[in-house]
Scaffold this motif. Structure first.
Motif, PDB file in Angstrom:
ATOM      1  N   ILE A   1       0.839  -1.207   0.000  1.00  0.00           N
ATOM      2  CA  ILE A   1       0.000   0.000   0.000  1.00  0.00           C
ATOM      3  C   ILE A   1       0.870   1.253   0.000  1.00  0.00           C
ATOM      4  O   ILE A   1       0.610   2.221  -0.719  1.00  0.00           O
ATOM      5  N   GLY A   2       1.930   1.239   0.797  1.00  0.00           N
ATOM      6  CA  GLY A   2       2.839   2.387   0.832  1.00  0.00           C
ATOM      7  C   GLY A   2       3.551   2.602  -0.483  1.00  0.00           C
ATOM      8  O   GLY A   2       3.759   3.742  -0.910  1.00  0.00           O
ATOM      9  N   ASN A   3       3.947   1.517  -1.166  1.00  0.00           N
ATOM     10  CA  ASN A   3       4.617   1.638  -2.463  1.00  0.00           C
ATOM     11  C   ASN A   3       3.699   2.229  -3.521  1.00  0.00           C
ATOM     12  O   ASN A   3       4.172   2.779  -4.520  1.00  0.00           O
ATOM     13  N   HIS A   4       2.384   2.102  -3.324  1.00  0.00           N
ATOM     14  CA  HIS A   4       1.412   2.690  -4.254  1.00  0.00           C
ATOM     15  C   HIS A   4       1.008   4.109  -3.829  1.00  0.00           C
ATOM     16  O   HIS A   4       0.067   4.673  -4.386  1.00  0.00           O
ATOM     17  N   HIS A   5       1.710   4.655  -2.818  1.00  0.00           N
ATOM     18  CA  HIS A   5       1.451   6.011  -2.324  1.00  0.00           C
ATOM     19  C   HIS A   5       0.005   6.155  -1.812  1.00  0.00           C
ATOM     20  O   HIS A   5      -0.633   7.197  -1.987  1.00  0.00           O
ATOM     21  N   LEU A   6      -0.479   5.091  -1.194  1.00  0.00           N
ATOM     22  CA  LEU A   6      -1.795   5.104  -0.569  1.00  0.00           C
ATOM     23  C   LEU A   6      -1.625   5.125   0.941  1.00  0.00           C
ATOM     24  O   LEU A   6      -0.528   4.891   1.464  1.00  0.00           O
ATOM     25  N   ALA A   7      -2.706   5.387   1.668  1.00  0.00           N
ATOM     26  CA  ALA A   7      -2.624   5.516   3.127  1.00  0.00           C
ATOM     27  C   ALA A   7      -3.699   4.662   3.789  1.00  0.00           C
ATOM     28  O   ALA A   7      -4.862   4.688   3.375  1.00  0.00           O
ATOM     29  N   ILE A   8      -3.291   3.915   4.819  1.00  0.00           N
ATOM     30  CA  ILE A   8      -4.232   3.113   5.599  1.00  0.00           C
ATOM     31  C   ILE A   8      -4.888   4.015   6.638  1.00  0.00           C
ATOM     32  O   ILE A   8      -4.203   4.719   7.385  1.00  0.00           O
ATOM     33  N   SER A   9      -6.203   4.024   6.678  1.00  0.00           N
ATOM     34  CA  SER A   9      -6.912   4.879   7.625  1.00  0.00           C
ATOM     35  C   SER A   9      -7.410   4.120   8.847  1.00  0.00           C
ATOM     36  O   SER A   9      -7.595   4.710   9.908  1.00  0.00           O
ATOM     37  N   LYS A  10      -7.643   2.806   8.709  1.00  0.00           N
ATOM     38  CA  LYS A  10      -8.210   2.051   9.824  1.00  0.00           C
ATOM     39  C   LYS A  10      -7.810   0.583   9.710  1.00  0.00           C
ATOM     40  O   LYS A  10      -7.798   0.022   8.616  1.00  0.00           O
ATOM     41  N   ILE A  11      -7.493  -0.039  10.862  1.00  0.00           N
ATOM     42  CA  ILE A  11      -7.163  -1.471  10.922  1.00  0.00           C
ATOM     43  C   ILE A  11      -8.042  -2.101  11.996  1.00  0.00           C
ATOM     44  O   ILE A  11      -8.014  -1.694  13.156  1.00  0.00           O
ATOM     45  N   VAL A  12      -8.830  -3.092  11.595  1.00  0.00           N
ATOM     46  CA  VAL A  12      -9.795  -3.735  12.494  1.00  0.00           C
ATOM     47  C   VAL A  12      -9.472  -5.222  12.563  1.00  0.00           C
ATOM     48  O   VAL A  12      -9.062  -5.837  11.568  1.00  0.00           O
ATOM     49  N   SER A  13      -9.690  -5.828  13.731  1.00  0.00           N
ATOM     50  CA  SER A  13      -9.423  -7.258  13.901  1.00  0.00           C
ATOM     51  C   SER A  13     -10.686  -8.087  13.702  1.00  0.00           C
ATOM     52  O   SER A  13     -11.809  -7.619  13.920  1.00  0.00           O
ATOM     53  N   ASN A  14     -10.479  -9.320  13.256  1.00  0.00           N
ATOM     54  CA  ASN A  14     -11.549 -10.313  13.162  1.00  0.00           C
ATOM     55  C   ASN A  14     -10.918 -11.673  13.428  1.00  0.00           C
ATOM     56  O   ASN A  14      -9.690 -11.791  13.530  1.00  0.00           O
ATOM     57  N   VAL A  15     -11.743 -12.706  13.548  1.00  0.00           N
ATOM     58  CA  VAL A  15     -11.232 -14.041  13.878  1.00  0.00           C
ATOM     59  C   VAL A  15     -11.639 -15.017  12.791  1.00  0.00           C
ATOM     60  O   VAL A  15     -12.822 -15.140  12.456  1.00  0.00           O
ATOM     61  N   ASP A  16     -10.635 -15.685  12.210  1.00  0.00           N
ATOM     62  CA  ASP A  16     -10.858 -16.756  11.244  1.00  0.00           C
ATOM     63  C   ASP A  16      -9.844 -17.846  11.556  1.00  0.00           C
ATOM     64  O   ASP A  16      -8.653 -17.709  11.256  1.00  0.00           O
ATOM     65  N   GLN A  17     -10.317 -18.932  12.181  1.00  0.00           N
ATOM     66  CA  GLN A  17      -9.416 -19.997  12.624  1.00  0.00           C
ATOM     67  C   GLN A  17      -8.790 -20.755  11.465  1.00  0.00           C
ATOM     68  O   GLN A  17      -7.840 -21.520  11.665  1.00  0.00           O
ATOM     69  N   ASN A  18      -9.306 -20.570  10.269  1.00  0.00           N
ATOM     70  CA  ASN A  18      -8.747 -21.250   9.100  1.00  0.00           C
ATOM     71  C   ASN A  18      -7.630 -20.438   8.432  1.00  0.00           C
ATOM     72  O   ASN A  18      -7.057 -20.903   7.442  1.00  0.00           O
ATOM     73  N   GLN A  19      -7.365 -19.260   8.962  1.00  0.00           N
ATOM     74  CA  GLN A  19      -6.323 -18.407   8.396  1.00  0.00           C
ATOM     75  C   GLN A  19      -5.212 -18.171   9.413  1.00  0.00           C
ATOM     76  O   GLN A  19      -5.418 -18.291  10.625  1.00  0.00           O
ATOM     77  N   ASP A  20      -4.029 -17.830   8.906  1.00  0.00           N
ATOM     78  CA  ASP A  20      -2.899 -17.555   9.800  1.00  0.00           C
ATOM     79  C   ASP A  20      -3.122 -16.236  10.544  1.00  0.00           C
ATOM     80  O   ASP A  20      -3.793 -15.323  10.055  1.00  0.00           O
ATOM     81  N   TYR A  21      -2.524 -16.156  11.705  1.00  0.00           N
ATOM     82  CA  TYR A  21      -2.603 -14.933  12.495  1.00  0.00           C
ATOM     83  C   TYR A  21      -1.908 -13.801  11.735  1.00  0.00           C
ATOM     84  O   TYR A  21      -0.829 -13.958  11.176  1.00  0.00           O
ATOM     85  N   GLY A  22      -2.574 -12.621  11.708  1.00  0.00           N
ATOM     86  CA  GLY A  22      -1.969 -11.429  11.118  1.00  0.00           C
ATOM     87  C   GLY A  22      -2.158 -11.275   9.630  1.00  0.00           C
ATOM     88  O   GLY A  22      -1.612 -10.328   9.041  1.00  0.00           O
ATOM     89  N   VAL A  23      -2.936 -12.157   8.971  1.00  0.00           N
ATOM     90  CA  VAL A  23      -3.141 -12.002   7.534  1.00  0.00           C
ATOM     91  C   VAL A  23      -4.356 -11.113   7.275  1.00  0.00           C
ATOM     92  O   VAL A  23      -5.230 -10.958   8.123  1.00  0.00           O
ATOM     93  N   ILE A  24      -4.428 -10.553   6.081  1.00  0.00           N
ATOM     94  CA  ILE A  24      -5.541  -9.699   5.682  1.00  0.00           C
ATOM     95  C   ILE A  24      -6.735 -10.576   5.303  1.00  0.00           C
ATOM     96  O   ILE A  24      -6.650 -11.381   4.364  1.00  0.00           O
TER      97      ILE A  24
END
Length: 351
Positions: free
Chosen positions: A191-214
């Motif tokens: 996202i930074g390489n595309h000169h974009l900006a993250i405005s918000k980061i929210v957590s959710n739970v998905d036991q089938n996915q690795d911790y920390g993935v989008i």
């Protein structure tokens, strides 16, 4: 002598007779002049006043002009005698004419920052009017592009001045990249390489996915975005609806642990999983009383174990989803992504 007295008597008699005739002539004239009730002239236009007084047989005498906030320009401010007074024809009526409300010169606000421009308007007794925003290549962000009334023109005190403010150069549009399933660190770098900006980061739970993935994000992949577009990331974690401030993606913490004073060196070993698998940051003998210093990124969950003489004396857990990480005395500062993987060298600590 008798001749002189005779001529003197004749002169005095002629003088008294002439004076009496003049006196009675003036009195007869003034008594025969028509009396007029003076009308209200205040607020009337000067042309109307001159025509009215002339038609009534009175003389208008202009004694001066003054600024007035309520009476229009070229209208009567005051009169003497006052309205309703009885006055004879041929008499003078004294009037003062309005110059209108006092005007000030509009200052030149172009290329000046908006905050400073508003101060200048107030200082010159003008009010903030409508403020509009647009993109501009020639004018800096939040500076004035144009104004109305125009610079250096005259305007009434207290009148409004409209401003056109720059948003800076128009951001280039692009297609939102696909980042679903990537680790937060890698996704933020893209996202930074595309000169974009993250405005918000929210957590959710998905036991089938690795911790920390989008897990998801908006706008989605393929959407048209610019540098001003707010981007929200939903990241896999152990709890739902937690908020991580985007500042943590570019921040680090300096952790310190002080060795107890003494005479003998202590064996120090520090382990961490900040790079993925557990690695050693320190494994050596250190002098008593020195500080162990560790540079830790805030953007990922990190465990740090400190062993002194083979005994575990402290465990530190850095969790980006928690406001209070209970890490003791720390120093927080902005850093580049390269610094996340450069803990302070043990050689610097020993020195």
């Amino acid at each position: 002598m008798k001749l002189i007295l005779k001529y003197l008597f004749i002169f005095l008699t002629a003088f008294i007779l002439a004076g009496s005739i003049a006196y009675y002539s003036v009195r007869l004239f003034t008594q025969s002049a028509d009396e007029i009730i003076l009308p209200e002239l205040t607020g009337k236009n000067i042309i109307y006043v001159l025509e009215t007084l002339t038609n009534m047989g009175l003389n208008a005498k202009l004694y001066g002009t003054r600024y007035n906030d309520t009476i229009p320009r070229y209208s009567v401010i005051s009169q003497d005698p006052q309205p309703g007074a009885t006055i004879k024809k041929g008499r003078d009526v004294i009037i003062y004419i309005s110059k209108g409300a006092k005007e000030n010169i509009i200052p030149d606000l172009r290329q000046i920052p908006l905050e400073q421009a508003l101060i200048l308007l107030e200082k010159n007794e003008f009010k903030k009017g409508h403020i509009s925003f647009t993109y501009s290549l020639k004018t800096k962000n939040k500076s004035i592009i144009a104004q109305y009334p125009k610079p250096f023109s005259n305007a009434l005190k207290g009148s409004f001045c409209n401003l056109l403010v720059s948003r800076g150069a128009k951001p280039m549009g692009m297609v939102m990249p696909g980042i679903k399933g990537l680790q937060l660190e890698k996704a933020s770098a893209i996202i930074g390489n595309h000169h974009l900006a993250i405005s918000k980061i929210v957590s959710n739970v998905d036991q089938n996915q690795d911790y920390g993935v989008i897990l998801s994000y908006s706008p989605g992949a393929g959407s048209y975005v610019t540098g001003d577009t707010p981007i929200t990331l939903v990241v896999n974690s152990t709890e739902k609806n937690k908020i991580m401030t985007p500042d943590k993606l570019n921040s680090t913490i300096l952790l310190t642990h002080s060795l107890a004073p003494g005479f003998l060196k202590r064996h120090v070993r520090v382990e961490t999983d900040m790079f993925g698998p557990i690695v050693e940051l320190y494994n050596e003998y250190m002098k008593p009383g020195v500080d162990i210093k560790i540079l830790v990124p805030l953007r990922k969950k990190t465990n740090i174990n400190i062993f002194i003489d083979h005994n575990l004396v402290r465990t530190i857990i850095i969790d980006p989803w928690k406001e209070d990480n209970n890490i003791g005395d720390t120093l927080l500062w902005e850093s580049s992504p390269l610094q996340f993987y450069q803990p302070i060298s043990p050689d610097l600590v020993k020195n």
